[in-house]
Design an enzyme around this catalytic site. Structure first.
Site, PDB file in Angstrom:
ATOM      1  N   GLY A  59      -6.056   4.733   3.591  1.00 59.58           N
ATOM      2  CA  GLY A  59      -6.548   6.095   4.296  1.00 59.58           C
ATOM      3  C   GLY A  59      -7.255   6.568   4.223  1.00 59.58           C
ATOM      4  N   GLY A  97      -1.244   1.157   8.045  1.00 54.17           N
ATOM      5  CA  GLY A  97      -1.072   2.687   8.145  1.00 54.17           C
ATOM      6  C   GLY A  97      -1.664   3.888   8.835  1.00 54.17           C
ATOM      7  N   GLY A  98      -2.717   4.204   9.043  1.00 53.97           N
ATOM      8  CA  GLY A  98      -3.672   4.755   9.932  1.00 53.97           C
ATOM      9  C   GLY A  98      -3.255   3.873  11.542  1.00 53.97           C
ATOM     10  N   GLU A 119      -2.500  -3.388  -1.437  1.00 56.39           N
ATOM     11  CA  GLU A 119      -2.966  -2.728  -1.180  1.00 56.39           C
ATOM     12  C   GLU A 119      -3.344  -1.897  -2.621  1.00 56.39           C
ATOM     13  OE1 GLU A 119      -0.650  -0.871   2.351  1.00 56.39           O
ATOM     14  OE2 GLU A 119       0.343  -0.030   0.689  1.00 56.39           O
ATOM     15  N   HIS A 172       5.755   2.330  -2.485  1.00 53.87           N
ATOM     16  CA  HIS A 172       4.430   2.597  -1.907  1.00 53.87           C
ATOM     17  C   HIS A 172       3.273   2.844  -3.524  1.00 53.87           C
ATOM     18  CE1 HIS A 172       1.101   3.942   0.865  1.00 53.87           C
ATOM     19  NE2 HIS A 172       1.678   3.187   1.305  1.00 53.87           N
ATOM     20  N   ASN A 230       2.948   1.061   9.008  1.00 52.44           N
ATOM     21  CA  ASN A 230       3.463   2.358   8.585  1.00 52.44           C
ATOM     22  C   ASN A 230       2.841   3.225   8.390  1.00 52.44           C
ATOM     23  OD1 ASN A 230       3.928   3.247   6.301  1.00 52.44           O
ATOM     24  ND2 ASN A 230       2.402   3.180   4.530  1.00 52.44           N
ATOM     25  N   TRP A 231       4.232   3.884   9.173  1.00 57.50           N
ATOM     26  CA  TRP A 231       3.891   5.662   9.956  1.00 57.50           C
ATOM     27  C   TRP A 231       4.074   6.674   8.890  1.00 57.50           C
ATOM     28  CZ3 TRP A 231       6.726   5.309  14.868  1.00 57.50           C
ATOM     29  CH2 TRP A 231       6.972   4.456  15.685  1.00 57.50           C
ATOM     30  N   LYS A 232       4.426   6.501   8.123  1.00 58.30           N
ATOM     31  CA  LYS A 232       4.392   7.846   7.249  1.00 58.30           C
ATOM     32  C   LYS A 232       4.544   8.403   7.356  1.00 58.30           C
ATOM     33  CE  LYS A 232      -0.252   5.518   5.027  1.00 58.30           C
ATOM     34  NZ  LYS A 232      -1.022   5.065   3.655  1.00 58.30           N
ATOM     35  N   GLU A 265       1.721   5.541  -2.535  1.00 59.87           N
ATOM     36  CA  GLU A 265       2.124   7.320  -2.525  1.00 59.87           C
ATOM     37  C   GLU A 265       3.627   7.265  -2.843  1.00 59.87           C
ATOM     38  OE1 GLU A 265       1.559   7.246   2.517  1.00 59.87           O
ATOM     39  OE2 GLU A 265      -0.826   7.094   1.825  1.00 59.87           O
ATOM     40  N   SER A 317      -6.208   0.336   5.190  1.00 61.12           N
ATOM     41  CA  SER A 317      -8.054   0.579   5.998  1.00 61.12           C
ATOM     42  C   SER A 317      -8.337  -1.139   6.719  1.00 61.12           C
ATOM     43  CB  SER A 317      -8.996   1.117   5.312  1.00 61.12           C
ATOM     44  OG  SER A 317      -8.714   1.804   4.769  1.00 61.12           O
TER      45      SER A 317
HETATM   46  P1  PGA Z   1      -3.872   2.438   6.011  1.00 66.93           P
HETATM   47  O1  PGA Z   1      -2.319   2.799   5.476  1.00 66.93           O
HETATM   48  O2  PGA Z   1      -4.486   1.414   6.979  1.00 66.93           O
HETATM   49  O3  PGA Z   1      -3.900   4.143   6.756  1.00 66.93           O
HETATM   50  O4  PGA Z   1      -4.794   2.461   4.816  1.00 66.93           O
HETATM   51  C1  PGA Z   1      -1.938   1.519   5.051  1.00 66.93           C
HETATM   52  C2  PGA Z   1      -0.377   1.505   3.812  1.00 66.93           C
HETATM   53  O5  PGA Z   1      -0.564   2.488   3.040  1.00 66.93           O
HETATM   54  O6  PGA Z   1       0.460   1.082   4.190  1.00 66.93           O
END
Ligand code: PGA
Length: 255
Positions: free
Chosen positions: A176, A237-238, A170, A98, A13-15, A100, A216
């Site tokens: 994050g 994500g990251g 999640e 998600h 998930n590149w956001k 966010e 994470s």
């Molecule tokens: P993260 O994000 O791996 O940076 O914690 C995961 C996500 O939001 O899907």
């Protein structure tokens, strides 16, 4: 429960990261890094990188997804993107709900359900995100909350369509933050989600449904998380922006 009955899926998930040119460079690095993976590999990019991603990933083992989709087919929804528009580009997956989006863009369980149904109707595979906040975990309502989120998200989804539904657990407090759920915590909630899917659709569908952990997940902790019987992959994500880290997670899932 039998892990062999379902696909392990690692999705990035590149956001809101990477221009189209930067995406092209990242994909060039990712393609050789995940070649021959023993699991399904997906990258979910910003809308503006989807054309590049679909072109670059054609003929590779990387599937391309979007990070959101609107629930109406077309019309006066300024700034939104429909499921048909994604399908037209060659996009195969979409993330829905998600945290966010729930937190910053007023996404509700009801709109998550509408987006899920619209995406499925258009032929996409949907990664539905559920998960509790830190307060909710501390209040001891994680399982009830995740059950509710899952049930509402899947309202009106048929058993046949469940073959194109991936659920991502999640925990909001782990996204994050560098604070990963323990493998036991991830297993407990992923198992609870599988139980709800079983209640709704029966044991066969439950055993065939891919349930990811996200929050994470990285090259160092992926192995332990992915070894748990109900953790079938990850939403990353990251670490998905770093080819070597992403490849290490993909390798852990393919074991
Ligand atoms: P993260 O994000 O791996 O940076 O914690 C995961 C996500 O939001 O899907």
């Amino acid at each position: 429960m039998n892990k062999a009955k379902r696909k392990a899926v690692i999705a990035g998930n590149w956001k809101m990261n990477k221009t189209a040119a930067e995406s092209a460079a990242l994909i060039d690095a990712l393609i050789p890094a995940v070649q021959g993976a023993g699991c399904d590999v997906v990258i979910c990019t910003p809308f503006t990188s989807l054309v590049t991603a679909v072109e670059k990933c054609a003929g590779t083992n990387i599937g391309v997804g979007a990070e959101n989709v609107h629930f109406e087919k077309s019309g006066a929804y300024t700034g939104e993107i429909s499921a048909d528009m994604l399908v037209d580009l060659g996009v195969k997956y979409v993330i829905v709900g998600h945290s966010e989006r729930r937190q910053y863009f007023a996404e509700t369980d009801e709109t998550v359900n509408k987006r899920t149904k619209a995406a499925l109707a258009a032929g996409l595979t949907v990664i539905v995100c559920v998960g509790e906040s830190l307060t909710q975990r501390e209040q001891g309502v994680t399982e009830e909350l995740v059950r509710l989120q899952t049930k509402i998200a899947l309202g009106g989804v048929s058993a046949g369509e469940m073959a194109r539904v991936i659920i991502a657990y999640e925990p909001v407090w782990a996204i994050g933050t560098g604070r990963t759920a323990t493998a036991e915590q991830a297993q407990e909630v992923c198992a609870a989600i599988r139980k709800v899917v079983g209640e709704l659709y029966g044991a066969d569908v439950a055993e065939a449904t891919t349930i990811q952990y996200g929050g994470s997940m990285n090259a160092g902790n992926a192995d332990e998380l992915l070894q748990k019987p109900d953790v079938d992959g990850g939403l990353i994500g990251g670490a998905s922006l770093k080819p070597a880290d992403f490849a290490a997670i993909v390798a852990a899932a393919g074991k």
